[in-house]
Design a protein around this motif. Structure first.
Motif, PDB file in Angstrom:
ATOM      1  N   GLY A 196       0.840  -1.412  -0.061  1.00  0.00           N
ATOM      2  CA  GLY A 196      -0.047  -0.041  -0.124  1.00  0.00           C
ATOM      3  C   GLY A 196       0.881   1.196  -0.169  1.00  0.00           C
ATOM      4  N   LYS A 197       2.055   1.232  -0.018  1.00  0.00           N
ATOM      5  CA  LYS A 197       2.922   2.498  -0.161  1.00  0.00           C
ATOM      6  C   LYS A 197       3.936   2.288  -1.438  1.00  0.00           C
ATOM      7  CE  LYS A 197       3.146   3.401   5.004  1.00  0.00           C
ATOM      8  NZ  LYS A 197       4.023   4.088   5.902  1.00  0.00           N
ATOM      9  N   LEU A 198       4.315   3.580  -1.672  1.00  0.00           N
ATOM     10  CA  LEU A 198       5.086   3.701  -2.780  1.00  0.00           C
ATOM     11  C   LEU A 198       6.422   2.933  -2.522  1.00  0.00           C
ATOM     12  CD1 LEU A 198       4.654   7.446  -3.645  1.00  0.00           C
ATOM     13  CD2 LEU A 198       3.858   5.551  -4.805  1.00  0.00           C
ATOM     14  N   SER A 199       7.440   2.543  -3.396  1.00  0.00           N
ATOM     15  CA  SER A 199       8.665   1.679  -3.022  1.00  0.00           C
ATOM     16  C   SER A 199       9.649   2.705  -2.508  1.00  0.00           C
ATOM     17  CB  SER A 199       9.129   1.122  -4.290  1.00  0.00           C
ATOM     18  OG  SER A 199       8.129   0.151  -4.973  1.00  0.00           O
ATOM     19  N   GLN A 200      10.710   2.137  -1.662  1.00  0.00           N
ATOM     20  CA  GLN A 200      11.641   2.853  -1.243  1.00  0.00           C
ATOM     21  C   GLN A 200      12.727   3.132  -2.383  1.00  0.00           C
ATOM     22  OE1 GLN A 200      13.193   1.209   2.327  1.00  0.00           O
ATOM     23  NE2 GLN A 200      14.403   3.179   2.955  1.00  0.00           N
ATOM     24  N   GLU A 232       5.168   8.456  -9.279  1.00  0.00           N
ATOM     25  CA  GLU A 232       4.407   7.649  -8.879  1.00  0.00           C
ATOM     26  C   GLU A 232       3.676   8.758  -7.780  1.00  0.00           C
ATOM     27  OE1 GLU A 232       4.833   3.323  -8.243  1.00  0.00           O
ATOM     28  OE2 GLU A 232       6.768   4.151  -8.168  1.00  0.00           O
ATOM     29  N   VAL A 233       2.266   8.639  -7.945  1.00  0.00           N
ATOM     30  CA  VAL A 233       1.613   9.461  -6.933  1.00  0.00           C
ATOM     31  C   VAL A 233       0.599   8.590  -6.294  1.00  0.00           C
ATOM     32  CG1 VAL A 233       0.323  11.614  -6.366  1.00  0.00           C
ATOM     33  CG2 VAL A 233       1.795  11.690  -8.251  1.00  0.00           C
ATOM     34  N   ARG A 234       0.636   8.713  -4.747  1.00  0.00           N
ATOM     35  CA  ARG A 234      -0.247   7.880  -4.108  1.00  0.00           C
ATOM     36  C   ARG A 234      -1.299   9.131  -3.127  1.00  0.00           C
ATOM     37  NH1 ARG A 234      -0.775   5.780   0.967  1.00  0.00           N
ATOM     38  NH2 ARG A 234       1.067   6.301   1.606  1.00  0.00           N
ATOM     39  N   ILE A 235      -2.402   9.167  -3.251  1.00  0.00           N
ATOM     40  CA  ILE A 235      -3.162   9.863  -2.223  1.00  0.00           C
ATOM     41  C   ILE A 235      -3.786   9.085  -1.053  1.00  0.00           C
ATOM     42  CG2 ILE A 235      -5.332  11.340  -2.037  1.00  0.00           C
ATOM     43  CD1 ILE A 235      -5.502  11.573  -5.094  1.00  0.00           C
ATOM     44  N   GLU A 236      -3.163   9.596   0.138  1.00  0.00           N
ATOM     45  CA  GLU A 236      -3.609   8.906   1.296  1.00  0.00           C
ATOM     46  C   GLU A 236      -4.759   9.860   2.089  1.00  0.00           C
ATOM     47  OE1 GLU A 236      -1.157   8.003   5.640  1.00  0.00           O
ATOM     48  OE2 GLU A 236      -0.322   7.724   3.867  1.00  0.00           O
ATOM     49  N   GLN A 237      -5.954   9.323   2.007  1.00  0.00           N
ATOM     50  CA  GLN A 237      -7.077   9.891   2.480  1.00  0.00           C
ATOM     51  C   GLN A 237      -7.217  10.167   4.008  1.00  0.00           C
ATOM     52  OE1 GLN A 237      -9.871   7.687  -0.316  1.00  0.00           O
ATOM     53  NE2 GLN A 237     -10.936   9.569   0.415  1.00  0.00           N
TER      54      GLN A 237
END
Length: 153
Positions: free
Chosen positions: A37-41, A113-118
């Motif tokens: 659930g997270k972007l890669s390091q 990559e973009v991840r929106i964390e609500q």
């Protein structure tokens, strides 16, 4: 003197050929995607930046934040920011976006990559080169620009 000039010309040509080959190599591959659930390091090389891992100080950039209660508004702003910053949006699924950026001279392809964390109202960004070691700060600059375009969402 003539031998020295010939040697310099050969080295310059070899460097240009090497950069062109690396540019072609960067056209294959892709973003690593989400892991748990997270972007890669980021790898150890300096050609990557990511907002997910504050402990990785060499690659860390604070995430963008947003105030809107409408996630559709935030998604729309992410799409607009990617477009305005010169990216090509390849994939969008739920709150995760994948885009590429291609350099003009040798055609190097970088992944964003973009991840929106609500839950925390944060927008996480990972920008990385596909090939090479150094990017002369291009990915950090791109992620910072994207953050500024997302300011005030």
């Amino acid at each position: 003197m003539k031998l020295l000039l010939t040697l310099i010309a050969v080295l310059i040509i070899a460097a240009l050929i090497g950069l062109s080959v690396m540019g072609m190599m960067s056209k294959s591959g892709g973003a690593p995607g989400l892991i748990s659930g997270k972007l890669s390091q980021c790898p150890e090389s300096p050609n990557c930046v990511c907002t997910e891992f504050q402990i990785d100080t060499d690659h860390y950039l604070p995430p963008a934040t947003y105030n809107s209660n409408e996630i559709s508004t935030v998604r729309k702003q992410v799409r607009a920011a990617i477009n305005a910053s010169g990216g090509e949006l390849l994939r969008e699924r739920d709150n995760y976006f994948v885009a590429t950026y291609t350099s003009g001279t040798f055609g190097f392809v970088d992944d964003l990559e973009v991840r929106i964390e609500q839950d925390t109202k944060q927008i996480h960004i990972r920008s990385a080169s596909r090939v090479g070691y150094s990017d002369l700060g291009a990915n950090r600059e791109r992620a910072s620009k994207l953050k500024s375009l997302l300011g005030g969402v």
